[in-house]
Enzyme design. Structure first.
Site, PDB file in Angstrom:
ATOM      1  CB  ALA A   1       4.847   5.320  13.945  1.00 43.96           C
TER       2      ALA A   1
ATOM      3  NE  ARG B   1      -3.153   0.182   2.712  1.00 45.87           N
ATOM      4  CZ  ARG B   1      -3.351   0.720   4.123  1.00 45.87           C
ATOM      5  NH1 ARG B   1      -2.418   0.406   5.798  1.00 45.87           N
ATOM      6  NH2 ARG B   1      -3.453   2.323   4.598  1.00 45.87           N
TER       7      ARG B   1
ATOM      8  CG  ASN C   1      11.585   3.067   8.943  1.00 45.41           C
ATOM      9  OD1 ASN C   1      11.576   3.418   9.709  1.00 45.41           O
ATOM     10  ND2 ASN C   1      11.913   2.708   7.734  1.00 45.41           N
TER      11      ASN C   1
ATOM     12  NE  ARG D   1       3.882  11.195   8.356  1.00 45.29           N
ATOM     13  CZ  ARG D   1       3.193  10.105   8.960  1.00 45.29           C
ATOM     14  NH1 ARG D   1       4.192   8.730  10.038  1.00 45.29           N
ATOM     15  NH2 ARG D   1       1.816   9.279   8.680  1.00 45.29           N
TER      16      ARG D   1
ATOM     17  CG  HIS E   1      13.083   7.841   8.736  1.00 45.88           C
ATOM     18  ND1 HIS E   1      11.600   7.412  10.190  1.00 45.88           N
ATOM     19  CD2 HIS E   1      12.965   8.524   9.790  1.00 45.88           C
ATOM     20  CE1 HIS E   1      12.409   7.559  11.202  1.00 45.88           C
ATOM     21  NE2 HIS E   1      13.254   8.430  10.929  1.00 45.88           N
ATOM     22  CB  ILE E   2      11.115   4.739   3.193  1.00 43.47           C
ATOM     23  CG1 ILE E   2      11.558   3.197   3.666  1.00 43.47           C
ATOM     24  CG2 ILE E   2      10.978   4.421   1.758  1.00 43.47           C
ATOM     25  CD1 ILE E   2      11.278   2.069   3.763  1.00 43.47           C
TER      26      ILE E   2
ATOM     27  CG  HIS F   1       7.544  10.894  14.344  1.00 43.41           C
ATOM     28  ND1 HIS F   1       8.134  11.209  14.044  1.00 43.41           N
ATOM     29  CD2 HIS F   1       6.811   9.597  13.478  1.00 43.41           C
ATOM     30  CE1 HIS F   1       8.834  10.575  12.880  1.00 43.41           C
ATOM     31  NE2 HIS F   1       7.520   9.641  12.770  1.00 43.41           N
TER      32      HIS F   1
ATOM     33  CD  GLU G   1      16.195   8.257  13.211  1.00 39.49           C
ATOM     34  OE1 GLU G   1      16.630   9.410  14.036  1.00 39.49           O
ATOM     35  OE2 GLU G   1      15.153   8.982  12.935  1.00 39.49           O
TER      36      GLU G   1
HETATM   37  O1  CA2 Z   1       9.734   7.019   6.158  1.00 36.48           O
HETATM   38  C1  CA2 Z   1       9.558   6.106   6.992  1.00 36.48           C
HETATM   39  O2  CA2 Z   1      10.537   5.342   6.377  1.00 36.48           O
HETATM   40  C2  CA2 Z   1       8.555   6.259   7.773  1.00 36.48           C
HETATM   41  O3  CA2 Z   1       9.716   5.504   9.217  1.00 36.48           O
HETATM   42  C3  CA2 Z   1       8.079   5.102   7.209  1.00 36.48           C
HETATM   43  C4  CA2 Z   1       6.973   4.897   8.916  1.00 36.48           C
HETATM   44  C5  CA2 Z   1       6.084   6.200   9.619  1.00 36.48           C
HETATM   45  O4  CA2 Z   1       5.466   6.534  10.743  1.00 36.48           O
HETATM   46  C6  CA2 Z   1       7.308   7.064   9.589  1.00 36.48           C
HETATM   47  O5  CA2 Z   1       6.849   8.682   9.793  1.00 36.48           O
HETATM   48  C7  CA2 Z   1       8.482   6.986   9.242  1.00 36.48           C
HETATM   49  C8  CA2 Z   1       5.106   4.484   8.704  1.00 36.48           C
HETATM   50  C9  CA2 Z   1       5.540   3.099   8.201  1.00 36.48           C
HETATM   51  C10 CA2 Z   1       4.448   2.290   7.447  1.00 36.48           C
HETATM   52  O6  CA2 Z   1       4.781   2.335   6.297  1.00 36.48           O
HETATM   53  C11 CA2 Z   1       3.700   1.461   5.784  1.00 36.48           C
HETATM   54  C12 CA2 Z   1       3.672   1.192   4.056  1.00 36.48           C
HETATM   55  C13 CA2 Z   1       2.891   0.535   3.508  1.00 36.48           C
HETATM   56  C14 CA2 Z   1       1.582   0.800   3.609  1.00 36.48           C
HETATM   57  C15 CA2 Z   1       1.398   0.960   4.798  1.00 36.48           C
HETATM   58  C16 CA2 Z   1       2.555   1.813   5.657  1.00 36.48           C
END
Ligand code: CA2
Length: 155
Positions: free
Chosen positions: A83, A24, A80, A117, A106-107, A86, A104
């Protein structure tokens, strides 16, 4: 000074919901999967003669336990935190507690998204932070961590 050689192993930690990668929200997180991330990290580490232990969990305590175990089995941590970045003082304390170098990752570019964030409980104790480079950020993190492992600690 320890008489033990540093293990040639890195701990890769992926936090809550990262098991959904590739299923997703491709506009934010791309179409690669968690298995792809673990493969990229394993291949990059292997280029330097390192192995990895990979953990992903939606349960904070599982991540804390894995970090504690890394104290004796790993040389550094690529994380990574999802959430938990935060929200989690416990994750920060676990990383501080084991005293290993931390990258650390983050994608997504967390600073270009919702304001909440932009704050990370982890960045203040991480050696460096990579955000917004997609899964390539993990490869860079491995390279940079291993580079610094070969150097004496900063004064
Ligand atoms: O950008 C990132 O790698 C995050 O660590 C990803 C977290 C988010 O809460 C951080 O703010 C930034 C969320 C991971 C959830 O990944 C999903 C991937 C596909 C579909 C739904 C969620």
């Amino acid at each position: 000074m320890s008489i033990h050689a540093r293990p040639r192993r890195l701990l890769l930690v992926n936090g809550p919901n990262l098991n959904l990668l590739g299923t997703r929200e491709p506009a934010i997180y791309g179409s690669t999967t968690l298995a792809d991330v673990e493969q990229v990290v394993a291949v990059t580490a292997a280029e330097f003669g390192y192995e990895i232990t990979a953990v992903q969990s939606n349960h904070e305590g599982v991540l804390l336990d894995a970090i504690h175990e890394a104290r004796s089995s790993c040389a550094a941590v690529v994380i990574n935190p999802g959430a938990l970045t935060h929200t989690s003082v416990a994750l920060r304390d676990a990383l501080t507690g084991v005293g290993l170098p931390v990258a650390e990752v983050h994608i997504s570019n967390v600073h270009r998204r919702e304001e909440f964030r932009s704050h990370s409980f982890i960045s203040g104790i991480a050696d460096f932070v990579v955000a917004g480079a997609g899964i390539h950020g993990y490869a860079f993190a491995v390279q940079q961590l291993i580079r610094t492992l070969g150097e004496p600690p900063a004064p």
